[in-house]
Every structure is written in structure tokens, then in C-alpha cells.
Design a protein around this motif. Structure first.
Motif, PDB file in Angstrom:
ATOM      1  N   ASP B  75      19.845  20.961  78.671  1.00 16.33           N
ATOM      2  CA  ASP B  75      21.233  20.806  79.140  1.00 16.33           C
ATOM      3  C   ASP B  75      21.529  19.350  79.474  1.00 16.33           C
ATOM      4  O   ASP B  75      22.508  18.775  79.028  1.00 16.33           O
ATOM      5  CB  ASP B  75      21.436  21.607  80.439  1.00 16.33           C
ATOM      6  CG  ASP B  75      21.820  23.034  80.140  1.00 16.33           C
ATOM      7  OD1 ASP B  75      21.771  23.402  78.959  1.00 16.33           O
ATOM      8  OD2 ASP B  75      22.150  23.759  81.093  1.00 16.33           O
ATOM      9  N   LEU B  78      20.901  16.806  76.275  1.00 15.54           N
ATOM     10  CA  LEU B  78      21.866  16.965  75.175  1.00 15.54           C
ATOM     11  C   LEU B  78      23.257  16.552  75.639  1.00 15.54           C
ATOM     12  O   LEU B  78      24.047  16.001  74.868  1.00 15.54           O
ATOM     13  CB  LEU B  78      21.847  18.403  74.647  1.00 15.54           C
ATOM     14  CG  LEU B  78      20.533  18.789  73.952  1.00 15.54           C
ATOM     15  CD1 LEU B  78      20.545  20.242  73.513  1.00 15.54           C
ATOM     16  CD2 LEU B  78      20.267  17.893  72.737  1.00 15.54           C
ATOM     17  N   ASN B  79      23.531  16.817  76.897  1.00 15.36           N
ATOM     18  CA  ASN B  79      24.795  16.350  77.474  1.00 15.36           C
ATOM     19  C   ASN B  79      24.875  14.835  77.401  1.00 15.36           C
ATOM     20  O   ASN B  79      25.904  14.256  77.064  1.00 15.36           O
ATOM     21  CB  ASN B  79      24.846  16.778  78.942  1.00 15.36           C
ATOM     22  CG  ASN B  79      26.166  17.400  79.288  1.00 15.36           C
ATOM     23  OD1 ASN B  79      27.185  17.035  78.722  1.00 15.36           O
ATOM     24  ND2 ASN B  79      26.146  18.341  80.206  1.00 15.36           N
ATOM     25  N   ASN B  82      25.322  13.796  73.729  1.00 12.82           N
ATOM     26  CA  ASN B  82      26.644  14.137  73.197  1.00 12.82           C
ATOM     27  C   ASN B  82      27.767  13.349  73.844  1.00 12.82           C
ATOM     28  O   ASN B  82      28.819  13.135  73.234  1.00 12.82           O
ATOM     29  CB  ASN B  82      26.913  15.636  73.363  1.00 12.82           C
ATOM     30  CG  ASN B  82      26.002  16.455  72.480  1.00 12.82           C
ATOM     31  OD1 ASN B  82      25.611  16.011  71.408  1.00 12.82           O
ATOM     32  ND2 ASN B  82      25.630  17.636  72.917  1.00 12.82           N
ATOM     33  N   ASN B 104      23.957  13.538  63.912  1.00 15.49           N
ATOM     34  CA  ASN B 104      25.057  12.987  64.705  1.00 15.49           C
ATOM     35  C   ASN B 104      24.835  11.529  65.097  1.00 15.49           C
ATOM     36  O   ASN B 104      25.564  10.981  65.921  1.00 15.49           O
ATOM     37  CB  ASN B 104      25.272  13.833  65.964  1.00 15.49           C
ATOM     38  CG  ASN B 104      25.677  15.244  65.613  1.00 15.49           C
ATOM     39  OD1 ASN B 104      26.483  15.451  64.716  1.00 15.49           O
ATOM     40  ND2 ASN B 104      25.115  16.217  66.298  1.00 15.49           N
ATOM     41  N   PRO B 402      20.923  21.384  63.306  1.00 15.03           N
ATOM     42  CA  PRO B 402      21.857  20.880  64.328  1.00 15.03           C
ATOM     43  C   PRO B 402      22.410  22.016  65.194  1.00 15.03           C
ATOM     44  O   PRO B 402      22.772  21.806  66.341  1.00 15.03           O
ATOM     45  CB  PRO B 402      22.970  20.239  63.491  1.00 15.03           C
ATOM     46  CG  PRO B 402      22.308  19.871  62.211  1.00 15.03           C
ATOM     47  CD  PRO B 402      21.279  20.911  61.955  1.00 15.03           C
ATOM     48  N   SER B 403      22.446  23.220  64.633  1.00 13.25           N
ATOM     49  CA  SER B 403      22.984  24.346  65.412  1.00 13.25           C
ATOM     50  C   SER B 403      21.854  25.112  66.105  1.00 13.25           C
ATOM     51  O   SER B 403      22.020  26.292  66.423  1.00 13.25           O
ATOM     52  CB  SER B 403      23.743  25.288  64.491  1.00 13.25           C
ATOM     53  OG  SER B 403      22.890  25.692  63.433  1.00 13.25           O
ATOM     54  N   ALA B 405      20.746  25.255  69.006  1.00 16.27           N
ATOM     55  CA  ALA B 405      21.033  25.849  70.323  1.00 16.27           C
ATOM     56  C   ALA B 405      21.716  27.202  70.163  1.00 16.27           C
ATOM     57  O   ALA B 405      21.377  28.169  70.848  1.00 16.27           O
ATOM     58  CB  ALA B 405      21.886  24.911  71.150  1.00 16.27           C
ATOM     59  N   SER B 406      22.671  27.277  69.236  1.00 21.05           N
ATOM     60  CA  SER B 406      23.354  28.556  69.000  1.00 21.05           C
ATOM     61  C   SER B 406      22.360  29.587  68.468  1.00 21.05           C
ATOM     62  O   SER B 406      22.393  30.764  68.850  1.00 21.05           O
ATOM     63  CB  SER B 406      24.483  28.380  67.987  1.00 21.05           C
ATOM     64  OG  SER B 406      25.393  27.429  68.461  1.00 21.05           O
TER      65      SER B 406
END
Lengths: 315, 447
Positions: B75, B78-79, B82, B104, B402-403, B405-406
Motif C-alpha cells: 500500500d 505503490l502509493n 503512483n 509505468n 501491471p494488474s 494487485a487486482s
């Protein structure tokens, strides 16, 4: 003549003061005072709200700054409202909300009623009872995980002591049937004192003369309770319900510490789900739509409730 | 005339550029920077602080550290990435972040730097290069240097296993010696054997396994069963084709096995357990075996009760279709937003040296440099060193898309619902997972 807040503020400004600031009209001076507040409000409340509403119609992802942002219309809203997992979190939230409010109001009122009586050590007991709400939710969540521990936890030991059930045979935060109640119990333990304080304020605001008049009319204690205490404390109770309702609708920290939303999704409340969508999956557009739906729900319910509260107050 | 003017201005330009670049070179070489390194808050991080003192001494740079507890590590970091934050110059990020960070532009691409400094990825354990450094996987595009090699393995109470009365009883029940399990089925038998057993007047349990709900715990544990029963992330010939691979019969059996292990052999209340809970359960003498990442092994050895030869280590046992283990560990990357990239690269260059990697192992780290881990005396250097090597040879990792986390959140939700909450069947859980993952890949435009 306009009756706006600005005009009223301008009219309220003392003439001597207004005359000292040459070149500015009263209205301008009033604007100068009000403008910073309005700007701050716009910057930290209104703009984010409008921006969130805009994002909710897009596929924007904050972790993909290079991706093209597309307008997706109502797709995010349709996906959320058609998602059975979201409805399950709503159900979990409703269970948590309803039971915490019911228990906190009942226990809080009873405690306030008892504390309102004059007895020795009254102040000490009030302080002791209020203690849980002074703690941080993260701390409370953490130590209740120990209290709920099947082998060494005090909670299981107490249950075992009174029922004879083996303390290691059940896990409050690990079983689907018990976990929703585990979070209700902890929130009730922590926030009942808050409701108690509001009720206590209500009880102490009732003038003794009303009870004295009732005594003269030979009204029984039971009748006094139903016809004086309850009606006069009702606005306070309703206020407590409003505060706790809004607070618990956005409950996050305590439950995350206690159960992490589990077992499975049993205690995944909407705020936990929303946080995962927004800051773990980084689906910014989708989570904005989710946030808008929650905002409208809370705002709508709170507005209806406040109207009812005002009506009760006027009575 | 015109030409002359052009020549002189060009000369001036070159001169100016020369002076500037000379200044820059001097500045980068001499000027001491303050480097901030971000990682998870755990034992290896403390070892890295010790190790980095040598770097400070040699380079003149000063190091500061930002360590975040594991449950909040993703958390928080990555925060940071990003939001374009500048907190970290160097980040030892989880292996699964590499795809997103590379795509990214959040990590510097290190190919040119590696080439320039003669750092070869062939010198590192292949699994760690693929897992921690490459994106896309199996292509020579590097965004990190393998920093901490880690893998899920098992620790067991050697002292309990070796007691004659326990040995005898196990032999009587199962007709074989109580020893390190070779298969997952054997592991479960041992778990059942110890479950509820009285040892030294205390009730003990079979095994502490990963069941955590909030971050990645359950997934990091469960995959150790799934892989060995035939689970595959996708069709090897058709990327992102999941049907029949994620929810194959083998996957269903693997998932059912893990649930049965949870039901039969874990201590009461182990419904949300990850690394630290398993360490506690093991060190406090609650369980006979624990599943955990290899990073805990030096701590186990040093423990006054379970250390000093009282514990043994073994790789994740084989299943019906193979023997694999979940990869852990991380690579060290330079954050693209850093204002100290030169000094950060200097750190990576220093860290990649063989003597530093050797010292990294000596102070409690887990290097991935082959010259260190494949040295003849490495396997004997610690009681767990051979198990570490064996385990690193059989690793598989979760998606690093990249996805990721989902994909991870969907896995945690579906699997926790089945394994811990006991809702639905294994097939329903895996079918649901295929549906979720398909949806995520469709959103990503990968299907």
C-alpha cells in the motif's frame, strides 16, 4: 433589498469600522472576510467532489498515467450495481450498522440512566466507562484479536467459564457465523460510551421541575419515564444514532485490524471494498463511481433523518 | 565569414558543454548524497542497514532507510510510486510489482548501466533474474538487480520428530519412519499425527500455514499446493487463456488439499495467519511444522528454544504432478523519480560485488549471486543452506503483470471464501477466479 448572507454580514459590520477602511464598500469588506473560507471549501470539498463525479464516468487509473482516459458513461455504475460481491459488502455493512446502533443506543442509554443517579464514585465510573473511546481504533482492533484468540484469549475463556464450551473450539474472527458479531461486539464496546455521554447530556438537560410537577400529579416512575424522560431525550438519542450511523457507514480501521475483511468476505464492509478498489487495484474511475454511490446513499439517508430529527425537536 | 562565425560558435558551444559536463562529472563523483532506501520492515532489512555501512564508508554517501511493515508495505510503496513521490531513491520492491513499475516508468531500466559496469545477469540465479528483474518475463529487459532471494519452505521440530516414543507411535500408525515428508500427502499425515497431541504437558498442533486475508498471505501459501497438483496460470501456448488451466482437475485437487490441511492440522484461530503469526506459533511450541519464507530461518536457528539444532528445514514437498515452491524475495531498483540516481546506481554497483554479496549472506541476507550460493562450502555454511538452494531451484511466482494487485485481490477473496470460510466448492472457487481474472485481462486489453 437582498437578504443574502453577505448582505447580512455587511449590515452587521459596525459603521465605525466600515468607515475606517476607505475605498471599500461594506459588501466588499464582507467578501474579503468570507472569501478565504469559500475558497478553502471549494478547494478541499467541492472541487474534489466534482472531480470524483467526473472521474466516475471514465476508465481513469491513477497508476497508469500514460493511458488514454476514456469516457465510459454509466458503465462503472452499472458494473457496481450489478456486482453481487458489492451487494454482499452492502449486506455486511447493513448488518454491522444496524446491530451496532441498536446495541450502542440500548446499552448507552441504560448506562447514562444509571450514571445519572447520584451515587458515590459516580465520576470515577463515568471516567472508566468512557475509557474505550479514548483509544485508537487500530489499538483496539489489535488487542481484541488477542482477546478473541481461541487458546489464550480472555473472551473465549469467559464464554467457556459461563457455558462450559471448550475455548479452543470456536474462533470469533475465524468463523463465518461468528465474525460479523465479533466486529459488532468490539465496536459496541468502544463506542457505547459516546452514546452514553450524549444520553447523559440529554438526561441532565431535563429540568427537575418537570419531574416535581409529575410527582405532584402522582405520576408513577414508569409513567414519568415514558412521558417525560423518553420524549425529552429522543432528540439526543436520534443525534447519537446519526453520528454513529455516519461513523459506522465508513468504518474501516477497526475491522481491518480485526478480521482483514474475512473470513472470506464475511466482514468486508463497503469502505474496505472501496479502499481495495481505489488503492490496491487502482481502478480510479470505478472506485470514484463506487464512492459517489456511497456518498449519495449516506447523504440521502442522513438528509431524511435530519428532517425527522428536526420534526421531533419542534414537537 | 558566415562559416567562420558558425565554426567559432560551435567551438564555443562545445567548450561550454565540455565545461558543464566536466562540472557535472566532478559533482557526481565527489558530491556526497543522502540516499534513501525503502524496503519492508523485517530482519533482513536490519542486516542491510549493517551491510550498507560499508557503502557509506567507501562512497562518502549517507544512507537513510524507510522500512514499512509487510501488511502495509505494498500500500505504502505503490502509493509512493503512483503519486510520483520522491521518498525512495532505491526501492527493494516485491517481485510482482516489476510489471507495473516497468510499464509505468517508475523504475529505471538498468540494461545500459549493467552493460557499462559489466554486471551480468548470467551471474545471478536464473529464477531470481526472471522473478525480480525482468519485464516482460524471459526477455533481456532489466529493471532491478536481484537483491534478496527468498522462497517458501518448511521448518519442523527436529527434537519432537526424533523422540523414540513419537517415532514408535508414528511407525505403528503409518508403517514408516517419522521423517521429513517427501510428498504433500505425507506432510498432511504428519500434521494429523501431531494435531492435538500432548507434548510435555502441552497440547500441540500439526502445522502453521498461510491463511491471511488482507494482503497476500493465503495466496502465497496456497500456491505451494496448487503448483504441485497441476495448476497453471495460463495455457503455455496461448497467453492469458485460463480456462482449463487455472481451474483444471489438478487445481481443484490442490485447492481441496490445502483446505483439508487447514481443516485438519492448524492451531485453533489460525484463520488469518501470515509470516509473523506462523513464526509465533512455531517458536511458542504450538506447532510441529510451519510454512514460511526462508528469511525466517536464521532467526529460527538463533532462537534459544527452537534453535540450536532443535529445528530442521525442508523444501515444499512434491505433489502428484511435480515439486514447486512459491517464490518470495525482491530485486533492488532505482526509482525513476529519484534526484540521486547516480548515487543510487553507485549503490547497486557496490551491492553487486561478490565480496559484498558474500557478506550479505554472512550478516543474514540471502544473495542471489551464483558465485556465492554455488560456492562449494555454501551448502554447509548454515543448517538451512542446502534447503534454501534446493527450494530456489523449484520456484514459481504469481503473476507480475501491471494488474497484479487486482489479480491478487481476486485470488485472496475467492480462495479465502473457500479455504477458510468454507463457502462453496473448490471448483466453484476456481471457476470464479477464472471469471475474475478474465475480466481483469479484458479490461487490460490483453484478451
Amino acid at each position: 433589498m437582498s437578504n443574502s448572507t453577505i448582505d447580512r454580514a455587511a449590515q452587521a459590520t459596525p459603521p465605525a469600522m466600515a468607515q475606517r477602511v476607505k475605498g471599500f464598500s461594506d459588501r466588499t469588506i464582507a467578501w474579503i472576510f468570507v472569501a478565504p473560507t469559500i475558497l478553502i471549501l471549494l478547494a478541499i470539498n467541492i472541487f474534489p467532489l466534482i472531480w470524483t463525479i467526473y472521474l466516475s464516468f471514465t476508465n481513469f487509473r491513477v497508476n497508469r498515467p500514460n493511458n488514454e482516459v476514456e469516457w465510459v458513461g454509466l458503465k462503472n455504475y452499472q458494473r457496481i450495481l450489478g456486482d453481487s460481491d458489492v451487494w454482499m459488502t452492502m449486506q455486511a455493512t447493513a448488518h454491522f450498522l444496524i446491530w451496532t446502533i441498536v446495541l450502542q443506543v440500548l446499552i448507552g442509554f441504560v448506562l447514562a440512566y444509571l450514571i445519572n443517579k447520584k451515587f458515590r464514585g459516580n465520576d470515577l465510573w463515568t471516567t472508566i466507562i468512557v475509557f474505550p473511546m479514548m483509544l485508537s481504533p487500530a489499538v483496539v482492533g489489535n488487542f481484541w484479536t488477542f482477546l478473541y484468540q481461541p487458546q489464550i484469549g480472555l473472551f473465549n475463556y469467559v464464554v467457556s467459564f459461563f457455558t462450559g464450551v471448550d475455548p479452543a473450539s470456536f474462533s470469533m474472527i475465524g468463523e463465518v457465523d461468528l465474525a460479523p458479531w465479533a466486529i459488532v461486539i468490539v465496536d459496541t464496546w468502544m463506542w457505547t460510551p459516546f452514546v452514553m455521554l450524549i444520553c447523559l447530556a440529554g438526561l441532565r438537560s431535563i429540568p427537575d421541575s418537570i419531574y416535581e410537577a409529575a410527582e405532584c400529579d402522582r405520576a408513577t416512575k414508569w409513567r414519568q419515564f415514558w412521558t417525560i424522560t423518553i420524549p425529552m431525550i429522543l432528540p439526543f438519542l436520534m443525534l447519537a444514532v446519526l453520528f454513529r450511523g455516519i461513523e459506522n457507514f465508513k468504518m474501516f480501521d477497526l475491522v481491518v485490524q480485526l478480521t482483514g475483511g474475512g473470513p472470506g468476505n464475511t466482514t468486508t464492509l463497503t469502505s474496505i471494498d472501496l479502499k481495495r478498489e481505489a488503492f490496491e487495484k487502482w481502478r480510479t474511475g470505478y472506485s470514484s463511481a463506487y464512492a459517489v454511490i456511497l456518498f449519495v446513499t449516506v447523504f440521502g439517508l442522513a438528509s431524511i433523518y435530519v428532517k425527522a430529527l428536526n420534526r421531533v425537536k419542534q414537537r | 565569414m558566415k562559416r567562420n562565425r558558425l565554426t567559432s560558435s560551435t567551438t564555443l558551444g562545445f567548450l561550454a558543454a565540455g565545461v558543464l559536463s566536466a562540472n557535472f562529472a566532478t559533482a557526481t563523483a565527489v558530491q556526497a548524497e543522502e540516499l534513501n532506501l525503502c524496503w519492508a520492515a523485517w530482519d533482513p532489512a536490519n542486516a542491510l542497514v549493517e551491510l550498507s555501512k560499508d557503502f557509506e564508508e567507501q562512497s562518502g554517501h549517507t544512507m537513510s532507510f524507510e522500512f514499512v511493515p509487510w501488511p502495509n508495505f505494498a500500500d505504502r510503496m505503490l502509493n509512493e510510486l503512483n503519486s510520483g513521490g520522491k521518498l525512495c531513491d532505491l526501492l527493494i520492491g516485491d517481485s510482482q510489482w516489476i510489471g507495473g513499475a516497468a510499464e509505468n516508468g517508475q523504475y529505471l531500466k538498468l540494461n545500459e548501466f549493467f552493460e557499462q559496469e559489466s554486471i551480468s545477469m548470467d551471474d545471478f540465479l536464473p529464477a531470481t533474474v526472471v522473478g525480480y528483474a525482468q519485464w516482460p518475463k524471459n526477455t533481456p529487459n532489466y529493471y532491478a538487480l536481484p537483491a534478496y532471494a527468498d522462497v517458501v519452505g518448511w521448518t519442523y521440530r527436529k527434537d519432537w520428530f526424533s523422540r523414540p516414543e513419537i517415532q514408535a507411535e508414528f511407525m505403528e500408525q503409518h508403517g514408516r519412519e517419522l521423517d521429513v515428508p517427501k510428498t504433500l500427502e505425507e506432510l498432511k499425515q504428519i500434521g494429523e499425527f501431531f494435531q492435538g497431541r500432548d507434548i510435555d504437558g502441552k497440547t500441540v498442533y500439526g502445522a502453521a500455514i498461510y491463511t491471511e486475508r488482507g494482503s497476500e498471505g493465503l495466496t502465497m501459501g496456497l500456491t505451494n499446493a496448487l503448483y504441485n497438483y497441476g495448476f497453471q496460470y495460463e495455457d503455455p501456448d496461448k497467453p492469458y487463456e485460463l480456462e482449463g488451466f487455472v481451474n483444471s482437475q489438478g487445481s481443484i485437487d490442490g485447492l481441496e488439499f490445502y483446505k483439508s490441511l487447514y481443516d485438519c492440522c492448524t492451531p485453533p484461530g489460525a484463520s488469518d495467519a501470515y509470516m509473523s503469526q506462523n513464526i509465533d506459533a512455531y517458536k511458542s511450541g504450538q506447532v510441529a511444522m510451519q510454512m514460511n519464507f526462508a528469511f525466517i530461518w536464521p532467526g529460527v536457528e538463533a532462537d534459544p528454544v527452537v534453535g540450536n539444532g532443535n529445528s530442521g528445514y525442508f523444501s515444499n514437498p512434491a505433489g502428484p504432478t511435480g515439486q514447486f515452491a512459491q517464490l518470495g524475495g525482491q530485486g533492488i531498483s532505482v526509482v525513476a523519480n529519484s534526484e540521486n540516481t547516480d548515487a543510487a546506481l553507485e549503490y547497486i554497483k557496490w551491492f553487486a560485488q561478490q565480496e559484498v554479496q558474500q557478506k550479505w549472506w554472512d550478516v543474514g541476507g540471502a544473495p542471489a549471486l551464483r558465485a556465492v550460493v554455488e560456492a562449494p562450502d555454501f551448502a554447509q555454511s548454515q543448517p538451512f543452506a542446502q534447503t534454501f538452494l534446493d527450494s530456489m531451484a523449484i520456484v514459481k511466482d504469481f503473476w507480475a503483470e501491471p494488474s497484479y494487485a487486482s489479480l491478487l485481490i481476486a485470488t485472496q477473496s475467492r480462495m479465502h471464501n473457500y479455504v477458510v470460510a468454507g463457502q462453496g466448492t473448490a471448483k466453484e472457487a476456481l471457476d470464479g477466479l477464472v471469471k475474475d481474472w478474465d475480466e481483469i485481462f479484458e479490461d487490460e486489453g490483453k484478451k
